[in-house]
Design a protein around this motif. Sequence first.
Motif, short mmCIF file in Angstrom:
data_model
loop_
_atom_site.label_atom_id
_atom_site.label_comp_id
_atom_site.label_asym_id
_atom_site.label_seq_id
_atom_site.Cartn_x
_atom_site.Cartn_y
_atom_site.Cartn_z
N ARG A 47 0.83 -1.20 0.00
CA ARG A 47 0.00 0.00 0.00
C ARG A 47 0.87 1.25 0.00
NH1 ARG A 47 -4.72 1.68 -1.89
NH2 ARG A 47 -6.03 2.81 -0.40
N GLN A 48 1.94 1.23 0.77
CA GLN A 48 2.85 2.37 0.80
C GLN A 48 3.56 2.55 -0.55
OE1 GLN A 48 5.33 1.21 4.06
NE2 GLN A 48 3.83 1.80 5.63
N LEU A 49 3.95 1.45 -1.16
CA LEU A 49 4.61 1.53 -2.46
C LEU A 49 3.63 2.00 -3.54
CD1 LEU A 49 6.80 -1.70 -2.40
CD2 LEU A 49 7.50 0.67 -1.97
N GLU A 50 2.37 1.60 -3.40
CA GLU A 50 1.35 2.08 -4.34
C GLU A 50 1.21 3.60 -4.23
OE1 GLU A 50 -3.27 1.03 -5.65
OE2 GLU A 50 -2.61 0.65 -3.59
N LEU A 51 1.33 4.12 -3.01
CA LEU A 51 1.27 5.56 -2.81
C LEU A 51 2.44 6.25 -3.52
CD1 LEU A 51 0.20 8.15 -1.53
CD2 LEU A 51 1.47 7.56 0.56
N LEU A 52 3.63 5.65 -3.47
CA LEU A 52 4.78 6.24 -4.16
C LEU A 52 4.52 6.31 -5.66
CD1 LEU A 52 7.62 7.37 -4.16
CD2 LEU A 52 8.50 5.04 -4.19
N LEU A 53 3.94 5.27 -6.23
CA LEU A 53 3.59 5.30 -7.66
C LEU A 53 2.62 6.45 -7.95
CD1 LEU A 53 3.06 1.54 -8.58
CD2 LEU A 53 5.00 2.99 -9.14
N ILE A 70 0.40 15.86 -2.50
CA ILE A 70 0.43 14.63 -1.70
C ILE A 70 -0.99 14.15 -1.44
CG2 ILE A 70 1.04 13.66 0.55
CD1 ILE A 70 3.48 15.49 0.56
N ALA A 71 -1.87 15.08 -1.12
CA ALA A 71 -3.26 14.70 -0.83
C ALA A 71 -3.94 14.08 -2.04
CB ALA A 71 -4.04 15.92 -0.35
N SER A 72 -3.73 14.67 -3.23
CA SER A 72 -4.38 14.13 -4.44
C SER A 72 -3.81 12.76 -4.79
CB SER A 72 -4.22 15.08 -5.61
OG SER A 72 -2.87 15.22 -5.99
N ALA A 73 -2.52 12.54 -4.50
CA ALA A 73 -1.92 11.22 -4.74
C ALA A 73 -2.61 10.16 -3.90
CB ALA A 73 -0.43 11.26 -4.44
N GLY A 74 -2.86 10.49 -2.64
CA GLY A 74 -3.56 9.54 -1.78
C GLY A 74 -4.99 9.33 -2.20
N SER A 75 -5.64 10.44 -2.59
CA SER A 75 -7.04 10.35 -3.01
C SER A 75 -7.22 9.43 -4.21
CB SER A 75 -7.56 11.75 -3.34
OG SER A 75 -8.89 11.71 -3.80
N LYS A 76 -6.25 9.43 -5.13
CA LYS A 76 -6.34 8.59 -6.33
C LYS A 76 -6.40 7.11 -5.99
CE LYS A 76 -4.19 11.49 -9.88
NZ LYS A 76 -3.07 11.60 -10.84
N ILE A 77 -5.83 6.74 -4.85
CA ILE A 77 -5.83 5.32 -4.46
C ILE A 77 -6.73 5.07 -3.26
CG2 ILE A 77 -3.58 4.84 -5.48
CD1 ILE A 77 -2.36 5.03 -2.69
N GLY A 78 -7.64 6.04 -3.00
CA GLY A 78 -8.66 5.84 -1.98
C GLY A 78 -8.22 6.07 -0.56
N THR A 101 -7.48 8.77 2.68
CA THR A 101 -7.78 10.09 3.23
C THR A 101 -6.49 10.88 3.38
OG1 THR A 101 -7.54 9.39 5.53
CG2 THR A 101 -9.72 9.11 4.51
N PRO A 102 -6.56 12.22 3.48
CA PRO A 102 -5.33 13.01 3.69
C PRO A 102 -4.53 12.57 4.90
CG PRO A 102 -7.14 14.46 3.07
CD PRO A 102 -7.74 13.09 3.27
N SER A 103 -5.24 12.25 5.98
CA SER A 103 -4.54 11.81 7.19
C SER A 103 -3.83 10.48 6.97
CB SER A 103 -5.55 11.67 8.35
OG SER A 103 -4.91 11.15 9.49
N ALA A 104 -4.52 9.55 6.32
CA ALA A 104 -3.92 8.24 6.05
C ALA A 104 -2.76 8.36 5.07
CB ALA A 104 -4.98 7.29 5.49
N THR A 105 -2.89 9.30 4.12
CA THR A 105 -1.82 9.52 3.14
C THR A 105 -0.55 10.01 3.82
OG1 THR A 105 -3.43 10.05 1.41
CG2 THR A 105 -1.17 10.79 1.06
N SER A 106 -0.70 11.03 4.69
CA SER A 106 0.46 11.57 5.41
C SER A 106 1.12 10.51 6.27
CB SER A 106 0.03 12.76 6.28
OG SER A 106 -0.47 13.81 5.49
N HIS A 107 0.29 9.71 6.94
CA HIS A 107 0.82 8.65 7.80
C HIS A 107 1.57 7.60 6.98
CE1 HIS A 107 1.09 5.83 11.16
NE2 HIS A 107 0.64 4.90 10.34
N ALA A 108 0.98 7.22 5.84
CA ALA A 108 1.60 6.18 5.00
C ALA A 108 2.92 6.68 4.42
CB ALA A 108 0.64 5.79 3.88
#
Length: 298
Positions: free
Chosen positions: A13-19, A27-35, A37-44
């Motif tokens: 999941r973390q590597l998917e975020l890097l892609l 950063i927020a839109s990158a997380g949103s693309k893979i479902g 939340t902004p908080s979960a994205t920052s944490h990941a």
Amino acid sequence: MQKRYLLQAPTLRQLELLLSLSEADSIASAGSKIGMTPSATSHALRALESALGTALVDRNAAKLELTHAGERILPHVRDAFAALNLVKTTANASAGLQGGVLGVGSFGPSSSLKLLPPLLAVFSQRYPGIEVRVTERSDPEIEQDIIERRVEIGFVTLPKSQFDTLALAVDELVAVIPAHFPLAIKDTIALSDLTALPLILTHAGSQELIVRMFERADLQPHFAHEMTQLLSILEFVARGQGVSVNASLALPEHYPGVVYRKLHPRTARQVGLACLNQERLSPAAAAFWQLARSTVRK
């Protein structure tokens, strides 16, 4: 004795975020693309950087940019997902075509409305156990989805030298004219005739082709409106708010108050399927590819 610190392995999941970060504008839109939340994205992202022991995003840049380390790691992450796809492909091969999921990318109405439906109808009848999931995005996004293995095959405009491709149809640009305009009586409309009228430009996949067409003819049209939705364009044209140019495959067969006319000079694009390697497709994707190939031969 000196302590040894072992880096924690990153999660998929973390590597998917890097892609996703590699093609996003924040950063927020990158997380949103893979479902995420902004908080979960920052944490990941923090967890991934901690796991790898290096910063992956340049926090001082004016826009989202990967660090040098992030750019160097990215190709290996793509390789990891390619290997994961091979695992899935091998498993699907063992199951044959009795079950599984096939991801197909489609870049808009030209493929989604005209090319996909007949193929899906035949494919579903032959292989009822295969679930086909269609993702509709822009042409560049479909290319990226294929590269990052989010879909196995996708409909794209050709040529695409970085992929194995299969040409399926020629998609010609046509003028979209209000039925009550004097131009509507012509069978073919000169491109220069459109420059005196307000032109409604599409934001869809044919936009770049349309702009280049006018540039090649050394013409400067009056772009009065820019719209994303095809139905909005057709309704504006029907109401006499302007004319438009669109890909013929994207248009419905009829629309009240609107007529389609050929253009001179003629401009067209090829539409087809693309994949990373047709020799390494999963059984389901290979069957879909062969079905599409057989329709071209008819």
